[in-house]
Scaffold this motif. Structure first.
Motif, PDB file in Angstrom:
ATOM      1  N   ILE A   1      -0.515  19.313  10.162  1.00  0.00           N
ATOM      2  CA  ILE A   1      -1.512  19.045   8.954  1.00  0.00           C
ATOM      3  C   ILE A   1      -2.398  17.713   9.344  1.00  0.00           C
ATOM      4  CG2 ILE A   1      -1.699  17.915   6.521  1.00  0.00           C
ATOM      5  CD1 ILE A   1       0.552  19.814   6.057  1.00  0.00           C
TER       6      ILE A   1
ATOM      7  N   VAL B   1       5.989   7.977   5.952  1.00  0.00           N
ATOM      8  CA  VAL B   1       4.536   7.317   6.039  1.00  0.00           C
ATOM      9  C   VAL B   1       4.410   6.536   6.942  1.00  0.00           C
ATOM     10  CG1 VAL B   1       5.677   5.563   4.272  1.00  0.00           C
ATOM     11  CG2 VAL B   1       3.422   6.143   4.080  1.00  0.00           C
ATOM     12  N   GLU B   2       5.340   5.745   7.492  1.00  0.00           N
ATOM     13  CA  GLU B   2       5.080   4.902   8.439  1.00  0.00           C
ATOM     14  C   GLU B   2       4.537   5.998   9.954  1.00  0.00           C
ATOM     15  OE1 GLU B   2       4.812   1.734   8.485  1.00  0.00           O
ATOM     16  OE2 GLU B   2       4.429   1.647  10.647  1.00  0.00           O
TER      17      GLU B   2
ATOM     18  N   HIS C   1      -9.962   0.929   6.263  1.00  0.00           N
ATOM     19  CA  HIS C   1      -9.971   1.793   4.887  1.00  0.00           C
ATOM     20  C   HIS C   1     -10.061   3.140   5.140  1.00  0.00           C
ATOM     21  CE1 HIS C   1     -11.892  -2.267   4.326  1.00  0.00           C
ATOM     22  NE2 HIS C   1     -11.343  -2.175   3.108  1.00  0.00           N
TER      23      HIS C   1
ATOM     24  N   TYR D   1       7.995  11.714   1.610  1.00  0.00           N
ATOM     25  CA  TYR D   1       7.027  10.523   1.782  1.00  0.00           C
ATOM     26  C   TYR D   1       7.774   9.109   2.698  1.00  0.00           C
ATOM     27  CZ  TYR D   1       3.798   7.025   0.732  1.00  0.00           C
ATOM     28  OH  TYR D   1       2.702   6.004   0.563  1.00  0.00           O
TER      29      TYR D   1
ATOM     30  N   THR E   1      -4.618   8.762   5.531  1.00  0.00           N
ATOM     31  CA  THR E   1      -3.131   8.637   5.111  1.00  0.00           C
ATOM     32  C   THR E   1      -2.931   9.293   3.803  1.00  0.00           C
ATOM     33  OG1 THR E   1      -2.840   6.646   6.231  1.00  0.00           O
ATOM     34  CG2 THR E   1      -1.064   7.315   4.803  1.00  0.00           C
ATOM     35  N   ALA E   2      -3.782   9.006   2.785  1.00  0.00           N
ATOM     36  CA  ALA E   2      -3.694   9.728   1.499  1.00  0.00           C
ATOM     37  C   ALA E   2      -4.046  10.973   1.565  1.00  0.00           C
ATOM     38  CB  ALA E   2      -4.436   8.981   0.544  1.00  0.00           C
TER      39      ALA E   2
ATOM     40  N   PHE F   1       0.978  -1.209   0.151  1.00  0.00           N
ATOM     41  CA  PHE F   1      -0.158   0.036  -0.241  1.00  0.00           C
ATOM     42  C   PHE F   1       0.744   1.370  -0.197  1.00  0.00           C
ATOM     43  CE2 PHE F   1      -1.746   3.225   2.828  1.00  0.00           C
ATOM     44  CZ  PHE F   1      -2.725   3.748   2.237  1.00  0.00           C
TER      45      PHE F   1
ATOM     46  N   LEU G   1       0.559   4.007  -2.909  1.00  0.00           N
ATOM     47  CA  LEU G   1       0.216   5.356  -2.471  1.00  0.00           C
ATOM     48  C   LEU G   1       1.352   6.294  -2.997  1.00  0.00           C
ATOM     49  CD1 LEU G   1      -1.726   7.372  -1.089  1.00  0.00           C
ATOM     50  CD2 LEU G   1      -0.590   6.632   1.133  1.00  0.00           C
TER      51      LEU G   1
ATOM     52  N   PHE H   1      -1.166  13.547   3.093  1.00  0.00           N
ATOM     53  CA  PHE H   1       0.017  13.595   2.130  1.00  0.00           C
ATOM     54  C   PHE H   1      -0.459  14.658   1.111  1.00  0.00           C
ATOM     55  CE2 PHE H   1       2.108  10.105   4.286  1.00  0.00           C
ATOM     56  CZ  PHE H   1       3.327  10.513   4.437  1.00  0.00           C
ATOM     57  N   LEU H   2      -1.568  14.432   0.781  1.00  0.00           N
ATOM     58  CA  LEU H   2      -2.426  15.370  -0.157  1.00  0.00           C
ATOM     59  C   LEU H   2      -2.240  16.878   0.072  1.00  0.00           C
ATOM     60  CD1 LEU H   2      -5.244  13.707  -2.105  1.00  0.00           C
ATOM     61  CD2 LEU H   2      -3.106  14.617  -2.991  1.00  0.00           C
ATOM     62  N   ALA H   3      -2.722  16.781   1.434  1.00  0.00           N
ATOM     63  CA  ALA H   3      -2.834  18.256   2.081  1.00  0.00           C
ATOM     64  C   ALA H   3      -1.388  18.791   2.228  1.00  0.00           C
ATOM     65  CB  ALA H   3      -3.629  17.760   3.588  1.00  0.00           C
TER      66      ALA H   3
ATOM     67  N   GLN I   1       0.998   6.785   9.372  1.00  0.00           N
ATOM     68  CA  GLN I   1      -0.070   5.660   9.543  1.00  0.00           C
ATOM     69  C   GLN I   1      -0.081   5.390  11.218  1.00  0.00           C
ATOM     70  OE1 GLN I   1       2.088   2.887   6.576  1.00  0.00           O
ATOM     71  NE2 GLN I   1      -0.020   2.608   5.644  1.00  0.00           N
TER      72      GLN I   1
ATOM     73  N   PHE J   1      -8.222  11.199  -3.960  1.00  0.00           N
ATOM     74  CA  PHE J   1      -7.637   9.939  -3.981  1.00  0.00           C
ATOM     75  C   PHE J   1      -8.312   8.864  -2.949  1.00  0.00           C
ATOM     76  CE2 PHE J   1      -3.450   9.646  -5.853  1.00  0.00           C
ATOM     77  CZ  PHE J   1      -3.347  10.968  -6.421  1.00  0.00           C
TER      78      PHE J   1
ATOM     79  N   ALA K   1      -6.633   4.263   5.674  1.00  0.00           N
ATOM     80  CA  ALA K   1      -5.985   4.236   4.211  1.00  0.00           C
ATOM     81  C   ALA K   1      -6.476   5.668   3.570  1.00  0.00           C
ATOM     82  CB  ALA K   1      -6.265   3.126   3.428  1.00  0.00           C
TER      83      ALA K   1
ATOM     84  N   GLY L   1      -7.686   6.501  -0.763  1.00  0.00           N
ATOM     85  CA  GLY L   1      -6.430   5.592  -0.285  1.00  0.00           C
ATOM     86  C   GLY L   1      -7.057   3.995  -0.099  1.00  0.00           C
ATOM     87  N   ARG L   2      -7.978   3.954   0.231  1.00  0.00           N
ATOM     88  CA  ARG L   2      -8.503   2.501   0.283  1.00  0.00           C
ATOM     89  C   ARG L   2      -8.551   1.758  -0.988  1.00  0.00           C
ATOM     90  NH1 ARG L   2     -14.383   2.796   2.797  1.00  0.00           N
ATOM     91  NH2 ARG L   2     -13.313   4.803   3.664  1.00  0.00           N
TER      92      ARG L   2
END
Lengths: 259, 197
Positions: free
Chosen positions: B73, B24-25, B39, B20, B45-46, A12, A16, B49-51, B28, B95, B42, B97-98
């Motif tokens: 953020i 990312v970890e 879900h 990223y 999380t997306a 994932f 992503l 990062f978009l923000a 999460q 996006f 996910a 993420g799910r």
């Protein structure tokens, strides 16, 4: 969801990352910044700070100072404007006002309650208190911190009525007692004609369009904000001033119920 | 510190990549401490990062480090405020993420969520606190930040953060004696995940 494919060994996080990376690649580079003038440089940290403090994630919502529930913003003329959007985070508002140079006590009460009378002695101060409100139920108040003499405290109290929220603003001399909530029937002000623009209206303390009462010297001000937040029948906001002590003997009232 | 310029992550894929991978970890886990559904985790999380991509221009290296900025953020996104504020800007860049999750990811996500169950309970217990106080307590008690880092994330002065933390702890003790009891005092200044990076 993606059905599991044993051939795939990415995760994932990988997928992503790839999507986001592609998204970034499509984004245009920012327009070259205009030459940074001295003035601009000077104002920048404040903006950046609020960006971190609040959202600015979108770059669209800058709320200098405070939380999503309220904003405290300094103006060029030395005044400070307080915007109350939600009756939440009273202590945060107190702290941010203290940072802005105004000692304040903020109490938000549960529906149908007001603070018991006599918790402070009203102070006589001269400060241009301006208030306004917008159709979304946000109330605002502008005060000049320099006018708050030592030992005076801005007292903000909100009580929730059936159709509206009453926010009382007073200035105390000396200590402010703890708010003892007591049952009360909140005065419901009659609606004023709707406004078209939904703009922030401004009302000067001491003007009493409805009651014909002369300007009340240094009185308290009552801002009656919208019940809003989807509770009742639509946005309706009003502002009203009274003499200190909470008895409505002089002041201003103005209400907007629009959309 | 960082080998990239966070101000560039909005338009420079290489800079974004480095940013990223480094975060990312962390993000999460941040989400898992607040949200119980893989879900939704996910998606969030997306969104976080978009923000960050969309607001990278606002990043000011003079203030705070990139991780503090991203935590700030993340808080807003998870609280739902961001969604409201940025709905329009988002319309054409959504996006889910799910949709990127497969079964292995779901299993890993569930593990992560299980590990954070206790913290989620604490997070729920904090819901009654006033926002300003809760924000500090969350970052310190839930996310293990130092007071200084928490203040950094929130853009408030450390002394303000300290006051709010005290109040939050006191209030939480009233509501939920067992949750705040183990450590009523301020945390010792320790190395935080943020500083360690």
């Amino acid at each position: 969801m993606i059905t599991h494919d044993p051939q795939r060994d990415d995760t994932f996080e990988d997928r992503l990352g790839a999507e986001l990376r592609a998204f970034v690649a499509e984004r245009p580079a920012p327009v070259a910044a205009a030459p940074v003038t001295k003035r601009r440089r000077a104002t920048r940290p404040a903006i950046a700070l609020s960006a971190i403090a609040t959202t600015a994630a979108a770059g669209a919502l800058l709320i200098p100072g405070g939380s999503p529930a309220y904003a405290v913003e300094g103006n060029d003329d030395g005044t400070v404007t307080i915007e109350i959007k939600d009756l939440a985070d009273a202590s945060g508002l107190e702290e941010d006002l203290a940072d802005a140079g105004v000692k304040a006590v903020v109490d938000y009460l549960s529906p149908g309650k007001v603070c018991k009378d006599g918790r402070f002695d009203p102070a006589q101060i001269r400060t241009p208190i301006r208030q306004g409100f917008s159709s979304d139920g946000t109330g605002s108040l502008t005060v000049r911190p320099a006018d708050f003499a030592k030992g005076t405290t801005l007292v903000i109290t909100s009580a929730i009525g059936t159709h509206s929220t009453l926010t009382t603003i007073g200035v105390a001399k000396g200590a402010v007692g703890a708010c003892v909530p007591v049952d009360a029937k909140l005065p419901e002000l009659p609606p004023l004609p709707a406004t078209k623009d939904g703009k922030l209206h401004e009302v000067k303390r001491g003007i009493a369009p409805g009651e014909g009462v002369p300007p009340a010297g240094e009185g308290d001000v009552i801002v009656q904000g919208s019940s809003a937040k989807g509770e009742h029948d639509g946005p309706s906001t009003s502002v009203s001033g009274t003499a200190s002590g909470g008895m409505p003997e002089g002041g201003a009232s103005l209400e907007s119920a629009d959309r | 510190m960082a080998r990239y310029d966070p101000g560039r992550i909005g338009h420079d894929p290489e800079a974004f990549d480095a940013f990223y991978r480094e975060h990312v970890e962390l993000i999460q886990r941040f989400v898992a401490r607040r949200v119980n559904d893989p879900h939704r985790a996910a998606d969030l999380t997306a969104e976080i990062f978009l923000a960050a991509i969309e607001s990278a221009n606002a990043f000011d290296p003079a203030r705070g480090n990139p991780t503090a900025w991203l935590y700030g953020i993340a808080r807003v996104v998870v609280s739902g405020d961001y969604r409201r504020a940025a709905r329009e800007e988002r319309a054409n860049a959504r996006f889910a993420g799910r949709e990127l999750l497969d079964d292995d990811d779901l299993a890993r996500s569930r593990d992560r969520l299980d590990a954070a169950a206790q913290q989620r309970a604490l997070h729920e217990a904090m819901a009654a606190l006033p926002e300003g106080e809760r924000a500090v307590l969350e970052l310190v008690a839930l996310d293990d930040l130092s007071l200084a880092d928490a203040a950094d994330v929130l853009g408030i002065r450390p002394v303000t953060a300290r006051v709010r933390l005290h109040r939050a702890r006191r209030r939480l003790r009233e509501v939920l004696p067992e949750a705040a009891a183990p450590d009523p005092d301020l945390p010792a200044a320790t190395t935080t995940p943020m500083e360690a990076r």
